[in-house]
Design a protein around this motif. Structure first.
Motif, PDB file in Angstrom:
ATOM      1  N   ASP A 274      38.088  51.918  40.124  1.00 60.16           N
ATOM      2  CA  ASP A 274      37.150  50.905  40.043  1.00 60.16           C
ATOM      3  C   ASP A 274      36.671  50.505  38.711  1.00 60.16           C
ATOM      4  N   ASP A 351      32.215  43.809  40.973  1.00 64.05           N
ATOM      5  CA  ASP A 351      32.055  45.268  40.989  1.00 64.05           C
ATOM      6  C   ASP A 351      31.459  45.851  42.336  1.00 64.05           C
ATOM      7  N   ALA A 352      31.041  44.598  43.112  1.00 66.22           N
ATOM      8  CA  ALA A 352      30.608  45.195  44.384  1.00 66.22           C
ATOM      9  C   ALA A 352      31.727  44.939  45.528  1.00 66.22           C
ATOM     10  N   GLU A 353      32.915  45.735  44.938  1.00 64.91           N
ATOM     11  CA  GLU A 353      34.200  45.475  45.877  1.00 64.91           C
ATOM     12  C   GLU A 353      34.276  46.135  47.113  1.00 64.91           C
TER      13      GLU A 353
END
Ligand code: BES
Ligand code: ZN
Ligand code: ZN
Length: 506
Positions: A274, A351-353
């Motif tokens: 990530d 980034d909120a994956e």
């Protein structure tokens, strides 16, 4: 490491070193310690009287014994285990981990463990001891070529005097299965992103499926497109590595059912690296984001364990896997994705994956018939602000399931703390352009992430574990190395075994 058990006398067990549990403020002139003191030539009394060991959890004293003593082992490790009243399976496991780590560091090749626990649960005590020792011996130094920990304990003997052979044997086997499965998960979590791509993760899943007779299906990108998994595909867009969605099915031989037509699914976040994507993370500590697939690795570890333990209920494992990288093709903030469920999602922050891939993972578990879902994910940095590295965050829509997870964790020494999930929090993820957006602002970050997942868990009983704060240990402990902890593997195995025991008999 050869794992043996012994129902005879610890004094006569043929090992180089004995590791013995010592309770807090335990007296050396009565009971067990007095007997040990006599056999060890008075050294226990002098250790206890010197106050070098007070029996605090994790404290140890190591001594070589005179050769004319009455103990066959010539080295002794006293391991503090805390209050006698609080001495349970979790403490037995830690004691064994501390003993194994400490004695390996002293180049001991054969270890006798004397866990000293109530005889009623011999099988569980032995299982906890073996599991703890195996977990204790895990090291994250796989790719080190110099000064690597090369010492090895060759033989471990768990000693419970007067126990039944059958209970000892079963306990040791159980402990081996669980300990190795926790370490399996830790090993995957520890792998750098380059060696743990979605493709490689699917290969590892295929290996355990072959080895332990699990049914497996791996969806590639084309099949994800057919299923309409726009959320998972949206995360995968920026990456050269193809995404995979791993599905493992465990079905008990003879076709046992969960009762009441319940079908439990475990869904784990499998982000193999990530970077944050276009919403790129800062460089500091980014290397740690290799462990962003720990939720998925946890699912694989649990499936590998329950297949060997032969639990009598079916369990489904679903692991959406992809990298989260920036590129010219990557999803951008402001883009709108359509999830498998049909809901549309505005991506505010790439980034909120994790919640995006889980949305499709949960939807697919539902499609395959799951009625209860426990998902696990290194989902939010906010959970470590709230709970540190002590408690795993738990949220969900089914209080009974949540309580079952918390209770299962307590029995194995893994702590969970529930955060609220009131419907008011859902307001924070309302989007102007789509049904929902993937971030809920600065407030209550762990809760709004769960509120997002809840949108995809309608119609089922659901619990969510945010393991971001507990899946990686920054420091070594007496009973375990630093690095991946394998958190929740034992809790979930216990949850499944308890569900199997409690199911209504048909
Ligand atoms: N994988 C991270 C969460 C994480 C952070 C795990 C630190 C372990 C340690 C997740 O994908 C993430 O980046 N979450 C963001 C969400 C935010 C953009 C709403 C976070 O927590 O900062
Ligand atoms: Zn992220
Ligand atoms: Zn992530």
């Amino acid at each position: 490491m050869e794992i043996l058990t012994h129902a005879g006398k610890y004094k006569e067990t043929d090992v180089q070193a004995l590791a013995v549990a010592v309770f807090k403020d335990e007296k050396a002139d009565e009971g067990f310690l007095r007997e040990l003191d006599e056999a060890a030539g008075g050294i226990i009394k002098s250790i206890i009287e010197s106050e070098e060991l007070k029996g605090k959890e994790g404290d140890t004293v190591y001594v070589h014994l005179a050769t004319d003593g009455r103990l066959k082992a010539k080295r002794l490790l006293l391991v503090g285990v805390g209050e006698r009243e609080n001495y349970q399976l979790a403490q037995v496991s830690q004691m064994a981990g501390t003993a194994a780590r400490t004695l390996r560091a002293r180049s001991v090749k054969s270890v006798g463990l004397v866990p000293r626990a109530p005889e009623a649960h011999v099988e569980k005590v032995v299982a906890a001891a073996v599991e703890g020792a195996i977990m204790g011996l895990f090291e994250p130094d796989k790719y080190r070529t110099v000064e690597k920990e090369e010492r090895q304990i060759e033989r471990l003997v768990v000693i419970v005097e007067g126990a039944k052979e059958e209970a000892l044997r079963r306990g040791a086997e159980r402990g081996r299965i669980i300990g190795e499965s926790v370490n399996f998960t830790r090993d995957l979590a520890n792998e750098p992103g380059v060696y743990m791509t979605p493709t490689i993760m699917a290969e590892r899943a295929q290996e355990i499926a072959n080895q332990f007779q699990l049914e497996i299906d791996v969806l590639d990108q084309a099949r994800m497109e057919q299923e309409g998994m726009g959320a998972l595909l949206g995360v995968a867009r920026g990456s050269e590595e193809p995404p995979k969605l791993i599905v493992l099915k465990y079905a008990p031989a003879g076709g046992g059912s969960a009762g009441d037509n319940e079908y439990l699914a475990l869904v784990g976040k499998g982000i193999t690296f990530d970077s944050g994507g276009i919403s790129l993370k800062p460089g500091e500590n980014m290397e740690l984001m290799k462990y962003d697939m720990t939720g998925g690795a946890t699912v694989l570890g649990v499936m590998r364990a329950i297949a060997q333990l032969k639990v009598p209920i079916p369990v489904l494992g679903v692991v959406p896997c992809t990298e989260n990288l920036p590129s010219g093709k990557a999803t951008k903030p402001g883009d709108v994705l359509r999830a498998m469920s049909g809901k549309t999602i505005e991506v505010i922050n790439t980034d909120a994956e994790g919640r995006l891939i889980l949305a499709d993972g949960i939807a697919y578990a539902k499609k395959l018939g799951a009625t209860r879902v426990v998902d696990m994910a290194t989902l939010t940095g906010a959970v470590s602000i709230a709970l540190g590295d002590v408690n795993t965050g738990i949220l969900g829509t089914d209080q009974k399931l949540i309580d079952e997870v918390i209770g299962s964790g307590r029995e194995v020494g893994e702590k969970f703390w529930q955060l609220p999930l009131d419907k008011e929090y859902t307001k924070q993820i309302k989007s102007d352009i789509a049904d929902i957006k993937n971030v809920g602002g600065r407030k209550a970050g762990t809760i709004t992430a769960a509120a997002f997942l809840k949108e995809f868990a309608d119609g089922i009983s659901w619990a969510h574990l945010d393991i971001a704060g507990t899946a990686w240990g920054d420091d070594a402990k007496p009973h375990r190395a630093k690095g991946p902890t394998g958190i929740a593997v034992r809790t979930l195995i216990n949850l499944i075994e308890r569900a199997a025991q409690n199911r209504p008999s048909s």
